[in-house]
Design a protein around this motif. Structure first.
Motif, short mmCIF file in Angstrom:
data_model
loop_
_atom_site.label_atom_id
_atom_site.label_comp_id
_atom_site.label_asym_id
_atom_site.label_seq_id
_atom_site.Cartn_x
_atom_site.Cartn_y
_atom_site.Cartn_z
N SER A 159 1.10 -1.10 0.02
CA SER A 159 0.07 -0.09 0.06
C SER A 159 0.97 1.24 0.11
O SER A 159 1.95 1.34 0.33
N TRP A 160 0.20 2.41 -0.59
CA TRP A 160 1.01 3.60 -0.47
C TRP A 160 0.20 4.65 0.41
O TRP A 160 -1.32 4.35 0.40
N GLY A 161 0.82 5.55 1.14
CA GLY A 161 -0.08 6.34 2.07
C GLY A 161 0.76 7.75 2.23
O GLY A 161 1.73 7.80 1.81
N MET A 162 -0.20 8.42 3.00
CA MET A 162 0.36 9.58 3.60
C MET A 162 -0.04 9.69 4.96
O MET A 162 -0.72 9.39 5.52
N GLN A 163 1.11 10.37 5.83
CA GLN A 163 0.72 10.30 7.06
C GLN A 163 1.48 11.66 7.73
O GLN A 163 2.47 12.10 7.46
N LEU A 164 0.95 12.21 8.94
CA LEU A 164 1.27 13.25 9.52
C LEU A 164 1.74 12.69 11.02
O LEU A 164 0.93 12.20 11.60
N ASP A 165 2.78 12.95 11.44
CA ASP A 165 3.33 12.65 12.71
C ASP A 165 3.82 13.88 13.28
O ASP A 165 4.15 14.70 12.98
N LEU A 166 3.49 13.89 14.77
CA LEU A 166 3.49 14.86 15.57
C LEU A 166 4.36 14.31 16.93
O LEU A 166 3.88 13.52 17.65
N GLY A 207 12.04 19.69 23.95
CA GLY A 207 11.36 20.76 24.32
C GLY A 207 10.64 21.28 23.00
O GLY A 207 10.03 22.39 23.36
N TYR A 208 10.58 20.88 22.04
CA TYR A 208 10.13 21.24 20.73
C TYR A 208 9.04 20.31 20.00
O TYR A 208 9.15 19.34 20.27
N TRP A 209 8.13 20.79 19.32
CA TRP A 209 7.20 19.97 18.58
C TRP A 209 7.91 19.86 17.21
O TRP A 209 8.02 20.78 16.40
N LEU A 210 7.66 18.64 16.77
CA LEU A 210 8.53 18.42 15.60
C LEU A 210 7.20 17.72 14.64
O LEU A 210 6.79 16.52 15.13
N ALA A 211 6.77 18.34 13.57
CA ALA A 211 5.85 17.75 12.49
C ALA A 211 6.48 17.07 11.42
O ALA A 211 7.32 17.64 10.68
N THR A 212 6.17 16.00 11.11
CA THR A 212 6.56 15.22 9.86
C THR A 212 5.47 14.90 8.98
O THR A 212 4.59 14.03 9.55
N TRP A 213 5.58 15.36 7.80
CA TRP A 213 4.52 14.88 6.64
C TRP A 213 5.27 13.81 5.98
O TRP A 213 6.11 14.16 5.26
N ALA A 250 9.51 9.07 2.87
CA ALA A 250 10.06 10.36 2.68
C ALA A 250 9.18 11.46 2.68
O ALA A 250 7.95 11.28 2.39
N GLY A 251 9.59 12.53 3.36
CA GLY A 251 8.68 13.65 3.26
C GLY A 251 9.53 15.05 3.89
O GLY A 251 10.64 15.24 3.64
N ALA A 252 8.55 15.92 4.31
CA ALA A 252 8.97 17.22 5.02
C ALA A 252 8.96 17.01 6.62
O ALA A 252 7.93 16.39 7.04
N ALA A 253 9.74 17.99 7.05
CA ALA A 253 9.49 18.02 8.68
C ALA A 253 9.63 19.79 9.00
O ALA A 253 10.18 20.56 8.24
N ARG A 254 8.77 19.89 9.90
CA ARG A 254 8.85 21.21 10.43
C ARG A 254 8.99 21.35 11.93
O ARG A 254 8.24 20.52 12.55
N LEU A 255 9.88 22.00 12.41
CA LEU A 255 10.21 21.93 13.92
C LEU A 255 9.79 23.31 14.30
O LEU A 255 9.85 24.30 13.75
N TYR A 256 8.88 23.43 15.40
CA TYR A 256 8.11 24.58 15.85
C TYR A 256 9.17 24.97 16.96
O TYR A 256 8.98 24.42 18.03
N ASN A 257 9.94 26.04 16.38
CA ASN A 257 11.02 26.68 17.29
C ASN A 257 10.76 28.26 17.53
O ASN A 257 9.52 28.51 17.34
#
Length: 189
Positions: free
Chosen positions: A79-86, A91-97, A115-122
């Motif tokens: 299967s293929w999919g997309m997922q959002l991880d938090l 001490g920071y929130w890291l979101a990964t798509w 594979a995807g993108a990451a955003r660190l809430y800093n």
């Protein structure tokens, strides 16, 4: 600024490509949602300068993990999919798509890669790339699968604006690399 523009352009392109790949692989409408909770064990390295000189190592720290995703079968075993991880790390929130999330199911376990993108809430937003692999044991506890994921978030960059940031002349960005392992329970809906 350039890093933010490149990250958003890559994210939009990856979203379009993955949507097209899902549509081309299987014309059926069989989708399912997945959600999970668990723990993350991560180490964050802060780097700066032309040669990415290490400035700070966080050591490995535990944190919480949550995820929500959608999958579509492409064959009886994959299967293929997309997922959002938090994840909460150092001490920071890291979101990964996870834009490209492929999983192959064997008899008693599954293996996957993403594979995807990451955003660190800093102090200011930090963007980067995410790569990882995982193994899953399905229906282990009350219909939940057990996931073990190993991931790397590369050059999660933010602009250098604040007091306390290293005094660097050669660059205006601070980079963070995150190595992480996540253990979670995942339910499919």
């Amino acid at each position: 600024m350039v890093t933010k523009t490149l990250a958003s352009t890559a994210l939009a392109l990856a979203s379009f490509i993955s949507h097209q790949a899902l549509a081309a692989e299987n014309t059926s409408q069989d989708y399912w949602l997945e959600g999970g909770i668990g723990a993350t064990y991560a180490k964050m390295t802060t780097k700066y300068g032309d040669n990415y000189t290490p400035y700070y190592y966080s050591g490995y720290k535990a944190g919480v993990h949550g995820s929500l995703g959608v999958r579509r079968p492409t064959s009886p075993d994959s299967s293929w999919g997309m997922q959002l991880d938090l994840d909460r790390t150092d001490g920071y929130w890291l979101a990964t798509w996870r834009v490209f999330d492929y999983r192959y199911d064997f008899n008693y376990f599954s293996l996957g890669a993403y594979a995807g993108a990451a955003r660190l809430y800093n102090k200011s937003p930090a963007y980067g790339y995410a790569l990882g692999a995982y193994g899953r044991i399905p229906d282990l506890i009350a219909g939940a699968a057990l996931d073990l994921s190993i991931g790397y978030r590369d050059k999660v960059a933010r602009d250098k604006y604040y007091n306390g940031d290293p005094d660097i002349v050669t660059t205006t960005e601070i980079f963070r690399d995150v190595r992480m392992a996540t253990l979670s329970l995942v339910w499919s809906f």
